[in-house]
Design a protein around this motif. Structure first.
Motif, PDB file in Angstrom:
ATOM      1  N   PHE A 148      29.445  19.415   5.558  1.00  0.00           N
ATOM      2  CA  PHE A 148      30.219  19.569   6.783  1.00  0.00           C
ATOM      3  C   PHE A 148      29.338  20.136   7.883  1.00  0.00           C
ATOM      4  O   PHE A 148      28.330  20.795   7.622  1.00  0.00           O
ATOM      5  N   LEU A 149      29.733  19.860   9.113  1.00  0.00           N
ATOM      6  CA  LEU A 149      29.064  20.399  10.296  1.00  0.00           C
ATOM      7  C   LEU A 149      30.148  20.869  11.271  1.00  0.00           C
ATOM      8  O   LEU A 149      31.251  20.311  11.302  1.00  0.00           O
ATOM      9  N   GLN A 150      29.812  21.887  12.071  1.00  0.00           N
ATOM     10  CA  GLN A 150      30.763  22.463  13.020  1.00  0.00           C
ATOM     11  C   GLN A 150      30.081  22.677  14.360  1.00  0.00           C
ATOM     12  O   GLN A 150      28.879  22.955  14.419  1.00  0.00           O
ATOM     13  N   ILE A 151      30.864  22.604  15.432  1.00  0.00           N
ATOM     14  CA  ILE A 151      30.395  23.005  16.755  1.00  0.00           C
ATOM     15  C   ILE A 151      31.477  23.845  17.411  1.00  0.00           C
ATOM     16  O   ILE A 151      32.647  23.810  17.023  1.00  0.00           O
ATOM     17  N   GLY A 152      31.079  24.605  18.418  1.00  0.00           N
ATOM     18  CA  GLY A 152      32.026  25.470  19.113  1.00  0.00           C
ATOM     19  C   GLY A 152      32.203  26.784  18.375  1.00  0.00           C
ATOM     20  O   GLY A 152      31.262  27.341  17.795  1.00  0.00           O
ATOM     21  N   GLU A 153      33.426  27.285  18.379  1.00  0.00           N
ATOM     22  CA  GLU A 153      33.747  28.587  17.779  1.00  0.00           C
ATOM     23  C   GLU A 153      33.895  28.411  16.276  1.00  0.00           C
ATOM     24  O   GLU A 153      34.992  28.353  15.736  1.00  0.00           O
ATOM     25  N   HIS A 154      32.776  28.340  15.573  1.00  0.00           N
ATOM     26  CA  HIS A 154      32.775  27.907  14.184  1.00  0.00           C
ATOM     27  C   HIS A 154      32.915  29.023  13.156  1.00  0.00           C
ATOM     28  O   HIS A 154      33.255  28.755  12.002  1.00  0.00           O
ATOM     29  N   LYS A 155      32.676  30.277  13.537  1.00  0.00           N
ATOM     30  CA  LYS A 155      32.525  31.322  12.516  1.00  0.00           C
ATOM     31  C   LYS A 155      33.810  31.625  11.757  1.00  0.00           C
ATOM     32  O   LYS A 155      33.772  31.960  10.576  1.00  0.00           O
ATOM     33  N   TYR A 156      34.972  31.495  12.417  1.00  0.00           N
ATOM     34  CA  TYR A 156      36.227  31.845  11.743  1.00  0.00           C
ATOM     35  C   TYR A 156      36.631  30.792  10.709  1.00  0.00           C
ATOM     36  O   TYR A 156      37.262  31.110   9.697  1.00  0.00           O
ATOM     37  N   GLY A 157      36.272  29.549  10.951  1.00  0.00           N
ATOM     38  CA  GLY A 157      36.677  28.482  10.056  1.00  0.00           C
ATOM     39  C   GLY A 157      35.669  28.125   8.986  1.00  0.00           C
ATOM     40  O   GLY A 157      35.955  27.279   8.124  1.00  0.00           O
ATOM     41  N   LYS A 158      34.503  28.772   8.990  1.00  0.00           N
ATOM     42  CA  LYS A 158      33.454  28.399   8.040  1.00  0.00           C
ATOM     43  C   LYS A 158      33.700  28.893   6.613  1.00  0.00           C
ATOM     44  O   LYS A 158      33.400  28.162   5.653  1.00  0.00           O
ATOM     45  N   PRO A 159      34.228  30.109   6.386  1.00  0.00           N
ATOM     46  CA  PRO A 159      34.365  30.595   5.005  1.00  0.00           C
ATOM     47  C   PRO A 159      35.165  29.677   4.096  1.00  0.00           C
ATOM     48  O   PRO A 159      34.780  29.448   2.947  1.00  0.00           O
ATOM     49  N   ILE A 160      36.289  29.125   4.569  1.00  0.00           N
ATOM     50  CA  ILE A 160      37.082  28.251   3.716  1.00  0.00           C
ATOM     51  C   ILE A 160      36.328  26.958   3.413  1.00  0.00           C
ATOM     52  O   ILE A 160      36.413  26.414   2.299  1.00  0.00           O
ATOM     53  N   LEU A 161      35.560  26.455   4.364  1.00  0.00           N
ATOM     54  CA  LEU A 161      34.768  25.248   4.122  1.00  0.00           C
ATOM     55  C   LEU A 161      33.690  25.517   3.074  1.00  0.00           C
ATOM     56  O   LEU A 161      33.456  24.696   2.173  1.00  0.00           O
TER      57      LEU A 161
END
Length: 249
Positions: A148-161
């Motif tokens: 997976f890859l994220q952009i923007g305000e990513h820190k809150y949604g990363k742990p579950i991923l």
């Protein structure tokens, strides 16, 4: 502020993006940040954007109108790129062209040139790919080890991923986890919000299987948010208290 996530699993690709933009607490608007470029049977491309809205819109316009190919001097559009890699290079060139045009104005106004993209999909019988493209026009590819890859305000949604997604994850389970990731971000940052755009793309189909917008009050997303909150509270209660402090054994 923005949050976008792309998840590339064995069965295909999931892309999710919020739609909230703001220029202050009293200036909040909704703009689509997940854009599709499709020729069914030939190519299906998804592009999610974060950063300065005027820059992202200029890049999107160039991708449709064409950017000069440095090797042939001909205009190349997102619909002409022969491979996903070449398409990612095209997006990078479009970013650099916008930067060259707008640099003086941005510097005079003391504004930062901020833009990033998630770009995924498939062209013909080539491999399905997911890239993160930076404001300098360079990019990285998603891998099976970190699907997976994220952009923007990513820190809150990363742990579950990190905990729940692998390359072997079912594609609709990946969508579910991606939506939990979006919910976690929305709860912690008011700059990210509904509506949410999403797409599901199967490998070797070259068309969208799902293209959907989640509006406020949609029953499934409301239920997902409530169930996830309840599950977290139950997990918290089920974990023993720390064995520290007076009277600990």
């Amino acid at each position: 502020m923005t949050y976008c996530v792309g998840i590339l699993v064995e069965e295909g690709l999931v892309m999710i993006a919020d739609t909230r933009t703001n220029a202050g607490l009293d200036d909040i608007s909704t703009y689509r940040k997940l854009h599709m470029f499709t020729k069914p049977g030939e190519r299906v491309l998804a592009l999610a954007s974060a950063g300065n809205l005027s820059v992202t819109q200029s890049v999107l316009s160039l991708l449709v109108e064409g950017v000069e190919d440095p090797d042939t001097a001909k205009l190349e559009t997102i619909y002409d790129a022969p491979t996903m890699f070449r398409a990612a290079q095209l997006i990078g060139r479009a970013i650099r062209k916008v930067r060259a045009i707008e640099r003086a104005g941005f510097e005079a106004a003391q504004l930062r040139f901020e833009v990033s993209f998630l770009f995924g999909g498939q062209i013909g019988d080539g491999p399905m790919r997911l890239y993160m493209i930076y404001s300098a026009g360079n990019f990285i590819a998603c891998s099976q080890d970190a699907p997976f890859l994220q952009i923007g305000e990513h820190k809150y949604g990363k742990p579950i991923l990190d905990r729940a997604v692998t390359f072997r994850t079912d594609i609709y389970d990946a969508l579910k986890v991606g939506l939990v990731s979006m919910d976690s971000t929305m709860r912690s940052n008011l700059g990210v919000g509904l509506p949410i755009d999403l797409t599901v793309i199967r490998r070797n189909i070259c068309d969208t299987e799902v293209l959907h917008r989640i509006e406020a009050g949609e029953p499934y997303f409301h239920d997902l948010r409530e169930r996830w909150s309840a599950a977290l509270r139950a997990a918290h209660r089920a974990i023993p208290r720390p064995p520290y402090g007076p009277g600990a054994k």
